[in-house]
Scaffold this motif. Structure first.
Motif, mmCIF file in Angstrom:
data_model
loop_
_atom_site.group_PDB
_atom_site.id
_atom_site.type_symbol
_atom_site.label_atom_id
_atom_site.label_comp_id
_atom_site.label_asym_id
_atom_site.label_seq_id
_atom_site.Cartn_x
_atom_site.Cartn_y
_atom_site.Cartn_z
ATOM 1 N N GLY B 38 0.902 -1.267 0.100
ATOM 2 C CA GLY B 38 -0.082 -0.041 -0.135
ATOM 3 C C GLY B 38 0.793 1.289 -0.110
ATOM 4 N N ARG B 39 1.900 1.204 0.596
ATOM 5 C CA ARG B 39 2.874 2.374 0.773
ATOM 6 C C ARG B 39 3.717 2.696 -0.531
ATOM 7 N NH1 ARG B 39 6.946 1.317 5.326
ATOM 8 N NH2 ARG B 39 8.271 2.080 3.771
ATOM 9 N N CYS B 41 2.178 1.515 -3.650
ATOM 10 C CA CYS B 41 1.132 1.756 -4.704
ATOM 11 C C CYS B 41 0.612 3.134 -4.581
ATOM 12 C CB CYS B 41 0.075 0.612 -4.757
ATOM 13 S SG CYS B 41 0.783 -1.157 -5.141
ATOM 14 N N GLY B 42 0.449 3.603 -3.108
ATOM 15 C CA GLY B 42 -0.410 4.623 -2.858
ATOM 16 C C GLY B 42 0.156 5.691 -3.618
ATOM 17 N N PRO B 43 1.445 6.184 -3.710
ATOM 18 C CA PRO B 43 1.764 7.424 -4.433
ATOM 19 C C PRO B 43 2.125 7.317 -5.889
ATOM 20 C CG PRO B 43 3.540 6.757 -2.454
ATOM 21 C CD PRO B 43 2.434 5.450 -2.809
ATOM 22 N N GLY B 49 -5.130 3.844 -5.968
ATOM 23 C CA GLY B 49 -3.964 3.045 -5.119
ATOM 24 C C GLY B 49 -4.709 1.379 -4.487
ATOM 25 N N PRO B 50 -5.885 1.611 -4.020
ATOM 26 C CA PRO B 50 -6.398 0.308 -3.589
ATOM 27 C C PRO B 50 -6.617 -0.850 -4.716
ATOM 28 C CG PRO B 50 -7.798 2.091 -2.583
ATOM 29 C CD PRO B 50 -6.833 2.657 -3.711
ATOM 30 N N ALA B 53 -3.107 -1.935 -5.259
ATOM 31 C CA ALA B 53 -2.440 -2.766 -4.296
ATOM 32 C C ALA B 53 -3.177 -4.127 -4.460
ATOM 33 C CB ALA B 53 -2.684 -2.329 -3.066
#
Lengths: 156, 171
Positions: B38-39, B41-43, B49-50, B53
Motif C-alpha cells: 500500500g505504501r 502503490c499509494g503514491p 491505489g487500492p 494494491a
C-alpha cells in the motif's frame, strides 16, 4: 499542509478478492446486503450457529479451541464426513481451511448496507489446472450462502 | 525527502508455508505485505491505489512459488507492486503528461497543496521514480532496472519530479 505520502488501504473484502484470485478453483461471490455491518457480522461470525445454515451440506461446526483470533474447529457433514479446520476470525474477516477445503467470509460497511464476500473451494493439486475452467460455474455456488444469510437477516 | 523506514521482517517459515499452498499462511502473508504494498502503490496510483494494491497482491501471491529466497520477499514484492501501480495508473488514464510548468506559482491559492496534489501533477512513471528513490532508497541504476528505463531517464525524471516539490513547497 499534509506532507504524508498517500498509502493505499485494502479493506477485508478487497483482501478476500486477492485470496480468491490467487487460489485456483474456489467459488467466490460478493453482494451488497441491505443491513448494517454490525448486524451482518454478528450473524456471520457466529460460526457454530451460522455456518451450517449458510452451507447446507454442513451438519455442525464446533469450535474446539480458541486463542485470540485463531481457532480450531470440527466440522461434520450431512453424509458423515468429518474435518478439522484451522480458523482465523476477526471483525470483517474469516478464513478457514481443512486438509481438503478452504473457506472465507469478509464484510465492509458500504453505502446502502454491507458488502459481504464468500469464498469456498477445494484444496487439491489439480485445481491449478481446473480452476480457470470452473470459476464461472462455481460463482453461483458462492452466492447461495450469501443469499441464505441475507434472507435470515431480513426475517429478523 | 528520504523517508525510509524498513518494513517489519517476515518469517521465512511463513513464506515457505504459503508457497506450499497453506491458505491460512497465504492470508497471513497478505496481511504482512499489504501495508508495504500500500505504501508503494499509494503514491504511484493515487486514488486508484487500492485497485493497484489489490492487483499487486494478486500477482505476488499467484507467483509466490517463483520466489526462491524468502529473505528477498520485500524487494521481489516491490518490483511487482511498482509495475502493477504504474500499469493501473496508466490504464485509469489519470496520467498527466510530464509537463510540470503548471505547478502553481508562489502565492497561488492552489499552493495550499499536499503531497497528493503535487504527485497528481506527475505521470505514473515519474511518481514511480520518486517512490523508488525517495521512499525506498534505491539508486538510479536499480530504479532504472526495475522500471526498464536507463539510469539517465531515472535521473531526469527525478530532477523534474523533485523540482515540482520544491516549487510547491518553496517558503
Amino acid at each position: 499542509m499534509n506532507q504524508e505520502w498517500p498509502v493505499a488501504e485494502l479493506d477485508p473484502v478487497r483482501r478476500m478478492r486477492v485470496i480468491a484470485a490467487a487460489t485456483p478453483g474456489v467459488a467466490y461471490a460478493e453482494k451488497l446486503i441491505p443491513a448494517p455491518f454490525s448486524a451482518v457480522w454478528a450473524a456471520a461470525s457466529d460460526l457454530e450457529r451460522e455456518l451450517p445454515r449458510m452451507i447446507t451440506d454442513l451438519r455442525s461446526f464446533e469450535i474446539t479451541s480458541a486463542r485470540g483470533e485463531r481457532m480450531t474447529a470440527h466440522a461434520s457433514g450431512r453424509l458423515g464426513q468429518r474435518a478439522r479446520f484451522d480458523v482465523v476470525l476477526r471483525p470483517g474477516w474469516c478464513v478457514m481451511q481443512s486438509r481438503f477445503l478452504i473457506g472465507g467470509m469478509a464484510a465492509v460497511p458500504e453505502a446502502g448496507g454491507t458488502r459481504f464476500a464468500f469464498l469456498g473451494g477445494l484444496r487439491l493439486p489439480g485445481m491449478r489446472l481446473l480452476g480457470p475452467v470452473l470459476r464461472p460455474a462455481v460463482r453461483k455456488l458462492a452466492l447461495r450462502p450469501i443469499s441464505r444469510l441475507e434472507h435470515r437477516l431480513q426475517a429478523r | 525527502m528520504v523517508l525510509m523506514t524498513g518494513p517489519p521482517e517476515i518469517d521465512p517459515v511463513l513464506v515457505r508455508a504459503a508457497q506450499r499452498g497453506d491458505r491460512i499462511a497465504v492470508a497471513d502473508l497478505m496481511d504482512a505485505l499489504a501495508p508495504y504494498v500500500g505504501r508503494v502503490c499509494g503514491p504511484i496510483a493515487l486514488h486508484d491505489g487500492p485497485d493497484a494494491a489489490q492487483e499487486a497482491l494478486i500477482a505476488i501471491l499467484k507467483n509466490l512459488r517463483s520466489l526462491r529466497d524468502p529473505g528477498a520477499i520485500y524487494g521481489w514484492a516491490r518490483a511487482i507492486a511498482v509495475r502493477e501501480a504504474v500499469r493501473v495508473a496508466r490504464k485509469a488514464a489519470q496520467a498527466v503528461p510530464a509537463e510540470l510548468t503548471d505547478v502553481p506559482a508562489q502565492g497561488d491559492p492552489e499552493l495550499a497543496a499536499d503531497v497528493r496534489d503535487v504527485l497528481a501533477r506527475l505521470s505514473p512513471g515519474h511518481r514511480a521514480v520518486l517512490v523508488l528513490r525517495d521512499l525506498e532508497g534505491l539508486d538510479e541504476q536499480a530504479a532504472g532496472d526495475l522500471l526498464n528505463v536507463p539510469a539517465g531517464t531515472v535521473r531526469s525524471r527525478l530532477f523534474r519530479a523533485r523540482r515540482s516539490f520544491r516549487k510547491a513547497w518553496a517558503p
